[in-house]
Design a protein around this motif. Structure first.
Motif, PDB file in Angstrom:
ATOM      1  N   LEU A  38     -15.245  60.710 -19.442  1.00 16.31           N
ATOM      2  CA  LEU A  38     -15.070  62.024 -20.066  1.00 16.31           C
ATOM      3  C   LEU A  38     -16.352  62.843 -19.995  1.00 16.31           C
ATOM      4  CD1 LEU A  38     -13.391  64.042 -21.729  1.00 16.31           C
ATOM      5  CD2 LEU A  38     -14.287  62.937 -23.780  1.00 16.31           C
ATOM      6  N   ILE A  81      -9.987  59.120 -20.966  1.00 14.77           N
ATOM      7  CA  ILE A  81      -9.820  59.564 -22.350  1.00 14.77           C
ATOM      8  C   ILE A  81      -8.747  60.652 -22.438  1.00 14.77           C
ATOM      9  CG2 ILE A  81     -10.958  60.695 -24.307  1.00 14.77           C
ATOM     10  CD1 ILE A  81     -12.041  57.924 -23.893  1.00 14.77           C
ATOM     11  N   VAL A  82      -8.861  61.651 -21.591  1.00 12.56           N
ATOM     12  CA  VAL A  82      -7.887  62.745 -21.619  1.00 12.56           C
ATOM     13  C   VAL A  82      -6.498  62.218 -21.236  1.00 12.56           C
ATOM     14  CG1 VAL A  82      -7.214  64.925 -20.514  1.00 12.56           C
ATOM     15  CG2 VAL A  82      -9.567  64.580 -21.276  1.00 12.56           C
ATOM     16  N   GLU A  94      -5.040  60.619 -24.337  1.00  7.60           N
ATOM     17  CA  GLU A  94      -4.686  61.622 -25.358  1.00  7.60           C
ATOM     18  C   GLU A  94      -3.411  62.378 -24.978  1.00  7.60           C
ATOM     19  OE1 GLU A  94      -9.120  62.588 -27.178  1.00  7.60           O
ATOM     20  OE2 GLU A  94      -8.190  64.030 -25.815  1.00  7.60           O
ATOM     21  N   ARG A 127       0.231  61.996 -27.026  1.00 10.46           N
ATOM     22  CA  ARG A 127       0.907  63.164 -27.616  1.00 10.46           C
ATOM     23  C   ARG A 127       2.278  63.398 -26.992  1.00 10.46           C
ATOM     24  NH1 ARG A 127      -2.763  68.228 -27.524  1.00 10.46           N
ATOM     25  NH2 ARG A 127      -1.003  69.033 -28.710  1.00 10.46           N
ATOM     26  N   LYS A 154     -13.897  47.202 -16.180  1.00 10.22           N
ATOM     27  CA  LYS A 154     -14.497  47.577 -17.464  1.00 10.22           C
ATOM     28  C   LYS A 154     -13.842  48.855 -18.012  1.00 10.22           C
ATOM     29  CE  LYS A 154     -18.067  47.620 -20.558  1.00 10.22           C
ATOM     30  NZ  LYS A 154     -17.860  48.868 -21.274  1.00 10.22           N
ATOM     31  N   VAL A 155     -13.621  49.809 -17.131  1.00 12.51           N
ATOM     32  CA  VAL A 155     -12.968  51.056 -17.549  1.00 12.51           C
ATOM     33  C   VAL A 155     -11.561  50.753 -18.081  1.00 12.51           C
ATOM     34  CG1 VAL A 155     -12.003  53.253 -16.734  1.00 12.51           C
ATOM     35  CG2 VAL A 155     -14.283  52.553 -15.999  1.00 12.51           C
ATOM     36  N   ASP A 184     -11.951  49.176 -21.513  1.00 16.21           N
ATOM     37  CA  ASP A 184     -12.372  50.212 -22.469  1.00 16.21           C
ATOM     38  C   ASP A 184     -11.211  51.143 -22.815  1.00 16.21           C
ATOM     39  OD1 ASP A 184     -14.948  49.284 -22.540  1.00 16.21           O
ATOM     40  OD2 ASP A 184     -15.811  50.884 -21.309  1.00 16.21           O
ATOM     41  N   ARG A 210      -8.821  49.575 -25.165  1.00 15.45           N
ATOM     42  CA  ARG A 210      -9.400  49.576 -26.512  1.00 15.45           C
ATOM     43  C   ARG A 210      -9.299  50.986 -27.119  1.00 15.45           C
ATOM     44  NH1 ARG A 210     -10.015  47.611 -31.376  1.00 15.45           N
ATOM     45  NH2 ARG A 210     -11.972  48.240 -32.353  1.00 15.45           N
ATOM     46  N   PHE A 211      -9.577  52.006 -26.331  1.00 16.78           N
ATOM     47  CA  PHE A 211      -9.482  53.379 -26.829  1.00 16.78           C
ATOM     48  C   PHE A 211      -8.055  53.675 -27.293  1.00 16.78           C
ATOM     49  CE2 PHE A 211      -8.703  57.956 -26.122  1.00 16.78           C
ATOM     50  CZ  PHE A 211      -9.643  58.475 -26.992  1.00 16.78           C
ATOM     51  N   ILE A 235      -7.449  51.945 -30.714  1.00 14.33           N
ATOM     52  CA  ILE A 235      -8.081  52.497 -31.921  1.00 14.33           C
ATOM     53  C   ILE A 235      -7.655  53.928 -32.208  1.00 14.33           C
ATOM     54  CG2 ILE A 235     -10.087  50.974 -31.739  1.00 14.33           C
ATOM     55  CD1 ILE A 235     -11.703  53.260 -30.607  1.00 14.33           C
ATOM     56  N   THR A 236      -6.965  54.555 -31.253  1.00 17.67           N
ATOM     57  CA  THR A 236      -6.517  55.936 -31.486  1.00 17.67           C
ATOM     58  C   THR A 236      -4.997  56.034 -31.489  1.00 17.67           C
ATOM     59  OG1 THR A 236      -6.550  56.477 -29.119  1.00 17.67           O
ATOM     60  CG2 THR A 236      -8.578  56.858 -30.353  1.00 17.67           C
ATOM     61  N   TYR A 276     -12.480  60.387 -36.992  1.00 21.60           N
ATOM     62  CA  TYR A 276     -11.985  60.350 -35.608  1.00 21.60           C
ATOM     63  C   TYR A 276     -12.490  61.580 -34.889  1.00 21.60           C
ATOM     64  CZ  TYR A 276      -8.637  61.038 -31.768  1.00 21.60           C
ATOM     65  OH  TYR A 276      -8.079  61.266 -30.544  1.00 21.60           O
ATOM     66  N   SER A 311     -11.335  64.271 -27.505  1.00 19.26           N
ATOM     67  CA  SER A 311     -12.075  64.848 -26.383  1.00 19.26           C
ATOM     68  C   SER A 311     -12.475  66.290 -26.670  1.00 19.26           C
ATOM     69  CB  SER A 311     -11.227  64.783 -25.111  1.00 19.26           C
ATOM     70  OG  SER A 311     -10.010  65.490 -25.283  1.00 19.26           O
ATOM     71  N   LEU A 324     -15.607  53.027 -35.589  1.00 18.50           N
ATOM     72  CA  LEU A 324     -14.564  53.517 -34.677  1.00 18.50           C
ATOM     73  C   LEU A 324     -15.049  54.727 -33.884  1.00 18.50           C
ATOM     74  CD1 LEU A 324     -10.795  53.810 -35.350  1.00 18.50           C
ATOM     75  CD2 LEU A 324     -12.010  55.799 -34.463  1.00 18.50           C
ATOM     76  N   ILE A 341     -16.985  54.627 -25.240  1.00 15.18           N
ATOM     77  CA  ILE A 341     -15.938  54.617 -24.211  1.00 15.18           C
ATOM     78  C   ILE A 341     -15.922  55.925 -23.420  1.00 15.18           C
ATOM     79  CG2 ILE A 341     -13.433  54.501 -23.838  1.00 15.18           C
ATOM     80  CD1 ILE A 341     -13.334  52.594 -26.280  1.00 15.18           C
ATOM     81  N   SER A 342     -16.224  57.019 -24.114  1.00 16.91           N
ATOM     82  CA  SER A 342     -16.264  58.315 -23.416  1.00 16.91           C
ATOM     83  C   SER A 342     -17.594  58.511 -22.691  1.00 16.91           C
ATOM     84  CB  SER A 342     -16.068  59.447 -24.430  1.00 16.91           C
ATOM     85  OG  SER A 342     -17.148  59.456 -25.368  1.00 16.91           O
ATOM     86  N   ARG A 343     -18.539  57.568 -22.909  1.00 18.39           N
ATOM     87  CA  ARG A 343     -19.900  57.611 -22.352  1.00 18.39           C
ATOM     88  C   ARG A 343     -20.729  58.736 -22.975  1.00 18.39           C
ATOM     89  NH1 ARG A 343     -17.834  53.365 -21.245  1.00 18.39           N
ATOM     90  NH2 ARG A 343     -17.297  52.620 -19.169  1.00 18.39           N
ATOM     91  N   PHE A 344     -20.274  59.281 -24.102  1.00 15.83           N
ATOM     92  CA  PHE A 344     -21.084  60.284 -24.791  1.00 15.83           C
ATOM     93  C   PHE A 344     -22.345  59.674 -25.383  1.00 15.83           C
ATOM     94  CE2 PHE A 344     -19.680  64.716 -25.363  1.00 15.83           C
ATOM     95  CZ  PHE A 344     -18.655  64.716 -24.432  1.00 15.83           C
TER      96      PHE A 344
END
Lengths: 317, 128
Positions: A240, A256-257, A260, A264, A286-287, A290, A293-294, A297-298, B54, B57, B85, B92-95
């Motif tokens: 992201l 990530i996007v 999401e 939705r 790994k991605v 990850d 996991r994302f 948790i969401t 939470y 993006s 969290l 995970i977003s690499r931020f």
């Protein structure tokens, strides 16, 4: 409905190097330390237990995805380098019996068209090849890549009956026993995503698509396009942070996007696609971990299945 | 979105709360805007994320835009005290690669300014 991946790499085909193969062998042998195997079956069971970045590879062909809606015709998305192997498999299965191929093009960038000159069924008289897309320059782009001095065999040598069909977004088409709609996407020169529906199942093919986080209206339109799909094949080329900073406006999206949007939209499975060519198998594994996991948790509502496409992968819906 | 803020020396600590997603990211942008203006008198901004449950993006993009704006003015942005969290989402977003993250507000201030840490410790001592 079955989906089969023949090419999953973005931008440029890649091949494993000798050093990478060696590293996999070393990891597999190290993992077998202290074990004993009673015959090939146990050896193969051990190999099958290893993760893809040790016992396999995500693969290196550029975009090509086959959809089997259940009828006699062949359906594929994009003509990346993966279409060569698809063509060979089709010939091996059907021999000289004329076949009909329906090819849906996301766009005409190089990595999505480079496989056509190596798609053997297109050279065989009697075969029919329908090439669909939203771009006016579809035919021009495919003819041009086989013109001198870029390629030694001209497009005219393709002796199958080839027909180009321009499609319009937001119009429902009935093709190869499927309902097909397309949607314009954010990418240099535009790209088009497709929604295929047949037998109560639905697949989205959405690659080379950047999602502007500043444009809520556009985001909502993709949520609706993805709504309730069983499978979304999604351009998750970048992280992201890269997708919205150093690689903003490069025309690609992130895991990530993808999660999401699919959450939705109530999607069943998100399959990450169009992998960054610089990413190793370990990085892609790994991605995937990850991203799972994302999603966990969401999570909102039912779980979203997360997969990462590899050359040869099959998904039954 | 209302953000409670407090100044410690030359650093302003602002504390957004709740979920930061597509429904209220614009609110976060609006709430941060006065603190980001060149004339705001805020040499450095530390976001206390202890109340954030939470971030999506769209919310992460707000942070990136804020960091970019401050960096252009030779000012700093930090994020502190994120819940586990939210910390995972940063990773995970690499931020985590572009944000200046600290486990606590005090640690965040320590990275930014000795004067701010002293003011924070004095404030904590007087509160005790």
């Amino acid at each position: 409905m079955r989906v089969r991946f023949w090419g999953t790499r973005g931008s440029l085909p890649v091949a494993l190097t000798g050093a990478e193969v060696r590293a996999k062998v070393v990891a597999a042998v190290r993992g077998a330390s202290g074990r004993s195997f009673n015959g090939d079956t146990e050896v193969e069971a051990y190999v099958d237990s290893l993760p893809i970045d040790v016992a396999g590879t995500f693969g290196g062909h550029s975009s090509c995805v086959e959809i089997e809606p259940g009828g006699p015709d062949h359906v594929i998305c994009d003509l990346g380098s993966g279409v060569r192997a698809f063509g060979q498999a089709a010939l091996a299965k059907h021999g000289a019996v004329p076949q009909t191929y329906h090819i849906f093009m996301s766009h005409v960038h190089w990595d999505h068209i480079m496989g056509l000159p190596f798609f053997t069924p297109a050279y065989i008289p009697g075969n029919k090849v329908f090439i669909y897309g939203g771009h006016a320059q579809l035919e021009e782009a495919l003819r041009r890549q086989q013109a001198r001095p870029s390629f030694p065999v001209d497009f005219a040598a393709l002796r199958a009956t080839i027909e180009f069909v321009r499609l319009e977004p937001a119009t429902r088409y009935d093709i190869a026993g499927m309902s097909v709609t397309l949607k314009k996407q954010r990418h240099a020169g535009d790209s088009y995503g497709y929604r295929f529906e047949a037998g109560g199942r639905s697949v989205i093919y959405s690659t080379d698509s950047e999602h502007s986080l500043a444009d809520m209206k556009e985001t909502e339109s993709f949520v609706e396009f993805f709504r309730g799909a069983d499978l979304v094949i999604f351009d998750a080329m970048y992280s992201l942070v890269d997708a919205i900073s150093v690689k903003a406006d490069w025309g690609h999206s992130s895991n990530i996007v993808g999660v999401e949007l699919c959450q939705r939209a109530g999607v069943g499975q998100l399959c990450m696609f169009h992998h960054e060519p610089a990413s190793s198998d370990a990085t892609l594994a790994k991605v995937l971990a990850d991203t799972r996991r994302f999603e966990e948790i969401t999570r909102i509502g039912a779980p979203l299945v997360i997969t990462s496409a590899y050359d040869g992968m099959e998904i039954d819906l | 979105m209302e953000i409670a803020s407090r100044r410690y020396g030359d650093v302003v600590v602002a504390a957004p709360a709740g979920r930061i997603d597509h429904a209220n990211a614009d609110g976060l942008t609006a709430a941060l805007a006065p603190l980001l203006e060149p004339g705001a008198g805020v040499p450095a901004l530390l976001l206390d994320f202890s109340g954030v449950d939470y971030i999506s993006s769209v919310g992460l993009r707000v942070l990136m835009m804020a960091a970019k704006q401050l960096r252009g003015q030779q000012r700093k942005l930090g994020v502190a005290a994120a819940k586990p969290l939210v910390g995972e989402i940063f990773e995970i977003s690499r931020f985590n690669l572009i944000l200046d993250l600290s486990p606590t507000v005090r640690a965040g201030l320590e990275r930014m300014s000795p004067a701010a840490v002293a003011a924070y410790d004095a404030s904590a001592a007087s509160a005790a």
